[in-house]
Design a protein around this motif. Structure first.
Motif, mmCIF file in Angstrom:
data_model
loop_
_atom_site.group_PDB
_atom_site.id
_atom_site.type_symbol
_atom_site.label_atom_id
_atom_site.label_comp_id
_atom_site.label_asym_id
_atom_site.label_seq_id
_atom_site.Cartn_x
_atom_site.Cartn_y
_atom_site.Cartn_z
ATOM 1 N N PRO A 186 0.851 -1.202 0.000
ATOM 2 C CA PRO A 186 0.000 0.000 0.000
ATOM 3 C C PRO A 186 0.879 1.242 0.000
ATOM 4 C CG PRO A 186 0.035 -1.026 2.178
ATOM 5 C CD PRO A 186 0.718 -1.978 1.247
ATOM 6 N N ILE A 187 0.344 2.333 -0.540
ATOM 7 C CA ILE A 187 1.125 3.560 -0.664
ATOM 8 C C ILE A 187 0.649 4.571 0.366
ATOM 9 C CG2 ILE A 187 1.844 5.407 -2.222
ATOM 10 C CD1 ILE A 187 1.340 3.567 -4.560
ATOM 11 N N LEU B 99 -3.538 16.696 -0.072
ATOM 12 C CA LEU B 99 -2.397 17.574 -0.348
ATOM 13 C C LEU B 99 -1.685 17.151 -1.627
ATOM 14 C CD1 LEU B 99 -0.648 19.946 0.534
ATOM 15 C CD2 LEU B 99 0.667 18.375 1.981
ATOM 16 N N VAL B 100 -1.520 15.857 -1.820
ATOM 17 C CA VAL B 100 -0.891 15.340 -3.041
ATOM 18 C C VAL B 100 -1.707 15.753 -4.255
ATOM 19 C CG1 VAL B 100 -0.207 13.259 -4.292
ATOM 20 C CG2 VAL B 100 0.103 13.383 -1.806
ATOM 21 N N LYS B 101 -3.004 15.628 -4.155
ATOM 22 C CA LYS B 101 -3.881 16.002 -5.271
ATOM 23 C C LYS B 101 -3.795 17.502 -5.547
ATOM 24 C CE LYS B 101 -8.555 15.289 -7.059
ATOM 25 N NZ LYS B 101 -8.657 16.576 -7.721
ATOM 26 N N ASP B 102 -3.762 18.316 -4.504
ATOM 27 C CA ASP B 102 -3.748 19.762 -4.695
ATOM 28 C C ASP B 102 -2.430 20.241 -5.297
ATOM 29 O OD1 ASP B 102 -5.277 22.285 -4.190
ATOM 30 O OD2 ASP B 102 -3.476 22.770 -3.044
ATOM 31 N N LYS C 138 -7.347 7.319 -10.577
ATOM 32 C CA LYS C 138 -8.630 7.015 -11.228
ATOM 33 C C LYS C 138 -9.761 6.884 -10.215
ATOM 34 C CE LYS C 138 -6.457 4.598 -15.118
ATOM 35 N NZ LYS C 138 -6.266 3.276 -15.792
ATOM 36 N N CYS C 139 -9.457 6.321 -9.059
ATOM 37 C CA CYS C 139 -10.482 6.105 -8.022
ATOM 38 C C CYS C 139 -10.643 7.303 -7.092
ATOM 39 C CB CYS C 139 -10.133 4.863 -7.203
ATOM 40 S SG CYS C 139 -10.122 3.333 -8.148
ATOM 41 N N LYS C 140 -9.852 8.351 -7.349
ATOM 42 C CA LYS C 140 -9.904 9.582 -6.568
ATOM 43 C C LYS C 140 -9.661 9.318 -5.065
ATOM 44 C CE LYS C 140 -13.203 11.634 -9.820
ATOM 45 N NZ LYS C 140 -12.163 12.341 -10.600
ATOM 46 N N THR C 141 -8.643 8.517 -4.789
ATOM 47 C CA THR C 141 -8.299 8.204 -3.399
ATOM 48 C C THR C 141 -6.947 8.778 -2.976
ATOM 49 O OG1 THR C 141 -7.418 6.060 -4.108
ATOM 50 C CG2 THR C 141 -9.699 6.108 -3.335
ATOM 51 N N LYS D 111 3.698 1.997 -9.380
ATOM 52 C CA LYS D 111 3.174 2.933 -10.374
ATOM 53 C C LYS D 111 1.736 2.585 -10.728
ATOM 54 C CE LYS D 111 4.016 4.755 -15.029
ATOM 55 N NZ LYS D 111 4.925 4.739 -16.203
ATOM 56 N N GLU D 112 1.459 1.305 -10.918
ATOM 57 C CA GLU D 112 0.108 0.869 -11.270
ATOM 58 C C GLU D 112 -0.877 1.168 -10.140
ATOM 59 O OE1 GLU D 112 0.595 -3.219 -12.241
ATOM 60 O OE2 GLU D 112 1.656 -2.820 -14.127
ATOM 61 N N ILE D 113 -0.459 0.929 -8.903
ATOM 62 C CA ILE D 113 -1.329 1.215 -7.762
ATOM 63 C C ILE D 113 -1.617 2.707 -7.684
ATOM 64 C CG2 ILE D 113 -1.479 1.214 -5.237
ATOM 65 C CD1 ILE D 113 0.196 -1.346 -5.262
ATOM 66 N N PHE D 114 -0.591 3.517 -7.900
ATOM 67 C CA PHE D 114 -0.761 4.967 -7.828
ATOM 68 C C PHE D 114 -1.734 5.452 -8.901
ATOM 69 C CE2 PHE D 114 0.134 9.414 -8.240
ATOM 70 C CZ PHE D 114 0.527 9.834 -6.970
ATOM 71 N N ILE D 115 -1.589 4.954 -10.112
ATOM 72 C CA ILE D 115 -2.489 5.357 -11.196
ATOM 73 C C ILE D 115 -3.928 4.943 -10.887
ATOM 74 C CG2 ILE D 115 -3.071 4.938 -13.631
ATOM 75 C CD1 ILE D 115 -0.048 4.814 -14.183
ATOM 76 N N ASP D 116 -4.094 3.787 -10.260
ATOM 77 C CA ASP D 116 -5.435 3.360 -9.833
ATOM 78 C C ASP D 116 -5.999 4.315 -8.786
ATOM 79 O OD1 ASP D 116 -5.609 1.195 -11.518
ATOM 80 O OD2 ASP D 116 -4.892 -0.257 -10.040
#
Length: 230
Positions: free
Chosen positions: A38-39, A121-124, A114-117, A106-111
């Protein structure tokens, strides 16, 4: 914009790291098949630039080491990267370098995108709009201007979630405590009036004394955010 003042470039870059002597670099290789992890919020914050940066095949992040926090970095962050280097001086780990993001992470992060989870702060900072997710993050640097944020014109009372506090603590315990400065390159930021209400600036203002913005004069894109703790 009454929440900014223009400053010279020298004000932004007037920081020098302490010179290290008798440096030894110890490389640790992680295998791709070691498992899927998990990340954490801190790992999200460090992985995000690797997802966005497509212009270079390899990028490297150097994390200053501090007593009581190095083990946390080694346990939490490095498992997402194939190559880890410990920079050692005077028999102490001075910094940890991470390179080559694992495909599984990388694949988990991209998911998570997509799932907006993603963490707020990272998103902003890195994924303000859907366009940032798929863009080449191609910065046009051009002529630059530097601004300092004026504390009395901004709201630094926004409350961080417990996960976001982990990221702020990470920045404090590593970069700020060791170097007094942390520079990040946001994605999708433009110098507009509404930027002063940014979640990121509100939270960063709670852990540093000064915030600088470096802006592209041509298109008003924010190229760098410098956090200074004196």
């Amino acid at each position: 914009m009454n929440w900014l003042k223009t400053v010279c470039k020298e004000a932004v870059i007037d920081f020098q790291n302490a010179e290290l002597h008798d440096i030894e670099i110890r490389t640790i290789k992680n295998q791709e098949n070691e498992g899927i992890f998990p990340i954490s919020p801190v790992s999200q914050f460090l992985i995000a630039p690797y997802i966005l940066e497509k212009r270079f095949k390899t990028i490297q992040t150097s994390i200053p080491s501090t007593i009581g926090y190095t083990d946390k970095i080694l346990c939490d962050v490095v498992k997402h990267f194939k190559v880890i280097r410990e920079v050692i001086s005077q028999n102490q780990i001075q910094s940890i370098q991470i390179e080559d993001l694992k495909n599984s992470s990388k694949e988990i992060f991209i998911d998570m995108i997509k799932c907006k989870t993603l963490n707020e702060l990272v998103k902003d900072v890195y994924f303000k709009t859907e366009n940032d997710i798929i863009s080449d993050n191609d910065f046009g640097y051009g002529n630059q201007i530097h601004y300092q944020l004026l504390d009395d014109q901004l709201n630094f009372k926004v409350k961080a979630t417990s996960e976001t506090k982990e990221i702020l603590e990470f920045i404090e315990k590593t970069y700020l405590d060791r170097e007094g400065k942390f520079t990040l390159r946001p994605s999708g930021w433009f110098l507009e009036e509404e930027l002063k209400n940014s979640l990121s600036l509100s939270l960063f203002g709670q852990i540093v004394n000064t915030i600088y913005l470096t802006v592209n004069l041509t298109n008003n894109q924010v190229l760098y955010v410098d956090l200074i703790k004196k």
